[in-house]
Write a protein that holds these residues in place. Structure first.
Motif, mmCIF file in Angstrom:
data_model
loop_
_atom_site.group_PDB
_atom_site.id
_atom_site.type_symbol
_atom_site.label_atom_id
_atom_site.label_comp_id
_atom_site.label_asym_id
_atom_site.label_seq_id
_atom_site.Cartn_x
_atom_site.Cartn_y
_atom_site.Cartn_z
ATOM 1 N N TYR A 12 0.821 -1.211 0.000
ATOM 2 C CA TYR A 12 0.000 0.000 0.000
ATOM 3 C C TYR A 12 0.854 1.260 0.000
ATOM 4 N N GLY A 13 0.190 2.357 -0.324
ATOM 5 C CA GLY A 13 0.747 3.686 -0.179
ATOM 6 C C GLY A 13 -0.265 4.538 0.565
ATOM 7 N N LYS A 14 0.137 5.750 0.927
ATOM 8 C CA LYS A 14 -0.747 6.667 1.644
ATOM 9 C C LYS A 14 -1.030 7.885 0.778
ATOM 10 N N ALA A 15 -2.290 8.330 0.808
ATOM 11 C CA ALA A 15 -2.701 9.579 0.156
ATOM 12 C C ALA A 15 -3.575 10.308 1.169
ATOM 13 N N GLY A 16 -2.999 11.287 1.848
ATOM 14 C CA GLY A 16 -3.718 11.948 2.933
ATOM 15 C C GLY A 16 -3.958 10.935 4.041
ATOM 16 N N ASP A 17 -5.213 10.840 4.499
ATOM 17 C CA ASP A 17 -5.565 9.882 5.545
ATOM 18 C C ASP A 17 -5.938 8.525 4.971
ATOM 19 N N SER A 18 -5.992 8.407 3.642
ATOM 20 C CA SER A 18 -6.448 7.187 2.992
ATOM 21 C C SER A 18 -5.276 6.291 2.599
ATOM 22 N N TYR A 19 -5.603 5.033 2.383
ATOM 23 C CA TYR A 19 -4.624 4.038 1.951
ATOM 24 C C TYR A 19 -4.924 3.679 0.503
ATOM 25 N N ALA A 40 -4.671 8.476 -12.189
ATOM 26 C CA ALA A 40 -3.352 8.721 -12.800
ATOM 27 C C ALA A 40 -2.322 9.102 -11.737
ATOM 28 N N GLY A 41 -2.695 9.979 -10.826
ATOM 29 C CA GLY A 41 -1.779 10.391 -9.761
ATOM 30 C C GLY A 41 -1.474 9.269 -8.795
ATOM 31 N N LEU A 42 -2.513 8.506 -8.443
ATOM 32 C CA LEU A 42 -2.315 7.409 -7.501
ATOM 33 C C LEU A 42 -1.550 6.250 -8.136
ATOM 34 N N TRP A 43 -1.685 6.081 -9.454
ATOM 35 C CA TRP A 43 -0.898 5.055 -10.149
ATOM 36 C C TRP A 43 0.589 5.388 -10.024
ATOM 37 N N GLN A 44 0.932 6.653 -10.160
ATOM 38 C CA GLN A 44 2.330 7.062 -9.996
ATOM 39 C C GLN A 44 2.810 6.806 -8.564
ATOM 40 N N LEU A 45 1.948 7.087 -7.593
ATOM 41 C CA LEU A 45 2.265 6.787 -6.196
ATOM 42 C C LEU A 45 2.544 5.291 -6.042
ATOM 43 N N ALA A 46 1.672 4.461 -6.636
ATOM 44 C CA ALA A 46 1.804 3.003 -6.538
ATOM 45 C C ALA A 46 3.111 2.523 -7.169
ATOM 46 N N LEU A 47 3.483 3.105 -8.304
ATOM 47 C CA LEU A 47 4.745 2.726 -8.946
ATOM 48 C C LEU A 47 5.929 3.072 -8.049
ATOM 49 N N VAL A 58 -6.933 0.969 -9.296
ATOM 50 C CA VAL A 58 -6.284 1.574 -8.124
ATOM 51 C C VAL A 58 -7.408 1.858 -7.141
ATOM 52 N N VAL A 59 -7.270 1.326 -5.939
ATOM 53 C CA VAL A 59 -8.338 1.375 -4.948
ATOM 54 C C VAL A 59 -7.921 2.268 -3.791
ATOM 55 N N VAL A 60 -8.835 3.136 -3.388
ATOM 56 C CA VAL A 60 -8.623 4.015 -2.247
ATOM 57 C C VAL A 60 -9.441 3.467 -1.085
ATOM 58 N N LEU A 61 -8.786 3.310 0.055
ATOM 59 C CA LEU A 61 -9.448 2.875 1.281
ATOM 60 C C LEU A 61 -9.574 4.094 2.185
ATOM 61 N N ASP A 62 -10.797 4.629 2.270
ATOM 62 C CA ASP A 62 -11.060 5.816 3.078
ATOM 63 C C ASP A 62 -11.501 5.366 4.469
ATOM 64 N N PRO A 63 -10.714 5.694 5.514
ATOM 65 C CA PRO A 63 -11.084 5.297 6.880
ATOM 66 C C PRO A 63 -12.454 5.851 7.268
ATOM 67 N N LEU A 64 -13.210 5.059 8.016
ATOM 68 C CA LEU A 64 -14.512 5.485 8.524
ATOM 69 C C LEU A 64 -14.363 5.954 9.958
ATOM 70 N N GLY A 65 -15.134 6.958 10.311
ATOM 71 C CA GLY A 65 -15.109 7.454 11.696
ATOM 72 C C GLY A 65 -13.974 8.371 11.893
#
Length: 153
Positions: A66-73, A120-127, A146-153
């Motif tokens: 995984y990678g991080k984008a803000g608070d999301s994975y 496109a941006g998250l694909w670059q992060l993943a690479l 490319v899947v974003v996991l947004d934390p709940l709560g």
């Protein structure tokens, strides 16, 4: 509801990785050391994704980089460039409510597939965290999600 278990039919290295992660409570396995073919040794961050089976309703655990984008994975449904999407991705399309474990931290999240400029941006992060994704994309006709996991709560 049954307790989560490792997904069936995972390669041996993934089973070993997930078992180490689980048995250590996340103290081991979070930073996964690997030397993929054609690349030098690298350390890749890994999480455990728990999905609900789209057919069985059972909970299944998958170890994923995984990678991080803000608070999301951010995770990638590559399946090594196979022609079909991985089972965990098909599960989240049916039920996007998931659980993740990142190191010793466990949380609930909602999964969504990125598209357009965000993808496109998250694909670059993943690479950046797993360069072999570029090789996987060349092996398949499908666009690797490319899947974003947004934390709940």
């Amino acid at each position: 509801m049954s307790e989560a278990r490792l997904a069936p039919n995972m390669p041996d290295w993934m089973v070993r990785h997930a078992n180490t992660y689980l048995s250590s409570g996340g103290k081991e396995g979070h930073d996964y050391r690997i030397a993929p073919a054609g690349y030098g040794e690298m350390v890749v961050p890994a999480l455990l994704l728990t999905t609900t089976g789209r057919k069985s309703g059972e909970k299944f655990i998958f170890p994923l980089f995984y990678g991080k984008a803000g608070d999301s994975y951010v995770i990638v449904a590559s399946k090594g460039g196979a022609p079909e999407h991985p089972g965990w991705y098909r599960n989240i399309l049916a039920n996007p409510e998931v659980e993740i474990q990142v190191g010793t931290t466990k949380l609930k999240a909602r999964a969504r597939t990125a598209s357009g400029e965000e993808r496109a941006g998250l694909w670059q992060l993943a690479l950046g965290f797993w360069p072999p994704y570029a090789d996987y994309q060349k092996k398949t006709d499908r666009e690797i999600p490319v899947v974003v996991l947004d934390p709940l709560g």
